[in-house]
Design an enzyme around this catalytic site. Structure first.
Site, short mmCIF file in Angstrom:
data_model
loop_
_atom_site.label_atom_id
_atom_site.label_comp_id
_atom_site.label_asym_id
_atom_site.label_seq_id
_atom_site.Cartn_x
_atom_site.Cartn_y
_atom_site.Cartn_z
N GLU A 114 1.83 -4.30 -5.53
CA GLU A 114 0.71 -5.23 -5.40
C GLU A 114 -0.53 -4.63 -6.04
O GLU A 114 -0.77 -3.42 -5.95
CB GLU A 114 0.45 -5.50 -3.91
CG GLU A 114 -0.62 -6.53 -3.63
CD GLU A 114 -0.78 -6.81 -2.14
OE1 GLU A 114 -1.92 -7.04 -1.72
OE2 GLU A 114 0.24 -6.78 -1.43
N CYS A 131 0.85 -1.19 0.00
CA CYS A 131 0.00 0.00 0.00
C CYS A 131 0.88 1.23 0.00
O CYS A 131 1.98 1.21 0.55
CB CYS A 131 -0.90 0.03 1.24
SG CYS A 131 -2.36 -0.99 1.07
#
Length: 443
Positions: free
Chosen positions: A343, A309
């Site tokens: 990701e 993140c």
């Protein structure tokens, strides 16, 4: 900020004026509408009141025009409603989504902000979708679908509906963090005891959060932290980066996730933070190190993810910090001797930042080597995964497929044009100031 222009004040509803020398006898009705017109107005007002009472309270799903902060009216969809503490049976507040804006601008509005004459009948959305889909071409439908699941590409339709239902209403409207009061963007699943809190107060060093300002003030007198808990691995001027181990600093890691979720729509909240490292970027002064943003990273990733993140807090956005965090994650990958990739899914802002970063880094190298370089060599030099390089160059139309292999086309003028379009590179990472040992080597 826009404003609504109001007409000049008109006394008694009259705009008539009498010029000098043209005086006329005044009647009892001078300066007001004649009786018949007055009755018509009264009936019209009565009709409006009856119409309003028949559609109030507005149902969830209703579309109506709403006055936004720019003073103009925009179409909204009613997402939720709640009865006001004091008032009649139709006194509700409405949580609305501005159909032309991102979900981060959803908010509670009062009835007076809504134009009830613009109310559209609530339509069963499943029926509406079916009718609409029959009228759309395949290309149009694909574009709609892509926009609908932006940031949620990993979710199927049922999971997406469940996600949107669960997170449809912001539970915390604002937070106080250091010297900033910040409007939140999205729902964050804080513990149940915070459900009735419109505003939360965060300690900017340990990230503990409280319901009241007095609680924060008492906490700050006791809290001895002046920077994130963890190791300082980078210091350059007033910028500092701390590595925080989620296993060693579990409460801090969880608090950081709660905070980040307020500004990230797609983020999965990790309660098990043991598996993650958090890299917290700070601006430092004589009062301490103040969090600007962060990225997280799995300690062990089989998919070569070098970032889970990423967030730059709203007061610090548009200052190059997001680009700095991305560049920093790749410098760590280089130190590890690995290629990396973020990701998925990326947020809308994250995707824009990554595309800009990949474009600038790759085009700079292509200019120096005049295009005489392979994708494998580009990957080795930058630690960017080959798939990301390929997709970036294809989107820029700088790559062709010839005789079974990809060939890079690097016209200097074309490269310069793309570099200009990519914008500034942001803050640079001074690698000589990075003092860091990869997690696997930390013992």
């Amino acid at each position: 900020m826009g404003s609504i222009e109001t007409p000049p004040n008109q006394e008694n509803g009259s705009t008539n004026s009498i010029a000098d020398g043209d005086q006329k006898p005044r009647s009892a009705y001078d300066g007001m509408p004649p009786p018949a017109a007055h009755m018509m107005l009264t009936e019209s007002d009565s009709l409006k009141k009856r119409k309003s009472s028949s559609i109030l309270p507005l149902e969830v799903g209703t579309r109506v025009m709403c006055r936004w902060r720019d003073g103009k009216y925009h179409q909204v969809k009613v997402i939720e409603r709640r009865r006001m503490s004091f008032g009649g049976p139709n006194d509700y507040e409405y949580y609305v989504h501005y159909t032309e804006f991102n979900r981060r601008l959803d908010e509670w509005v009062k009835l007076e902000q809504l134009d009830l004459d613009s109310v559209e009948t609530v339509v069963d959305e499943k029926v509406e979708d079916k009718v609409t889909s029959l009228k759309m071409t395949r290309h149009q439908k694909r574009k709609i679908d892509e926009r609908h699941v932006e940031g949620h590409e990993e979710l199927d339709a049922a999971s997406l509906r469940e996600h949107e239902e669960f997170t449809k209403v912001k539970n915390i409207a604002t937070i106080e963090l250091g010297r900033y009061e910040i409007e939140t963007w999205y729902f964050s699943p804080f513990p149940p005891e915070y459900n009735d809190s419109v505003k939360l107060y965060f300690c900017e060093f340990c990230l503990n959060f409280m319901k009241r300002k007095e609680q924060l003030q008492r906490h700050m007198r006791k809290c001895d932290l002046k920077h994130p808990p963890g190791d300082e691995i980078y210091r350059c001027g007033t910028l500092s980066m701390f590595e925080v181990d989620g296993k060693k600093n579990k409460v801090y890691g969880q608090n950081l996730c709660y905070l980040a979720k307020l500004f990230l729509d797609h983020k999965t909240l990790y309660y098990d933070v043991d598996l993650f490292l958090f890299y917290v970027l700070c601006e430092c002064d004589d009062r301490g190190c103040h969090m600007v943003g962060y990225f997280s990273k799995e300690k062990h990733s089989e998919e070569s993810y070098n970032l889970a993140c990423i967030l730059t807090l709203p007061p610090y956005q548009r200052k190059g910090y997001g680009k700095f965090l991305i560049a920093f994650s790749y410098e760590l990958s280089k130190k590890e001797g690995k290629v990396g990739t973020p990701e998925r899914p990326l947020s809308d802002l994250g995707l824009l930042s990554y595309r800009g970063y990949w474009t600038r880094v790759l085009l700079d190298i292509l200019k120096k080597h005049k295009g005489n370089i392979s994708i494998k060599e580009l990957s080795d030099m930058t630690a960017i995964k080959a798939d990301d390089i390929l997709q970036t160059l294809q989107s820029l139309e700088l790559i062709q497929y010839r005789k079974g292999q990809h060939v890079i086309c690097a016209d200097p003028k074309v490269l310069d044009r793309h570099l200009k379009a990519a914008g500034r590179g942001g803050l640079e990472v001074d690698v000589s100031k990075l003092i860091w040992t990869p997690y696997k080597e930390q013992g």
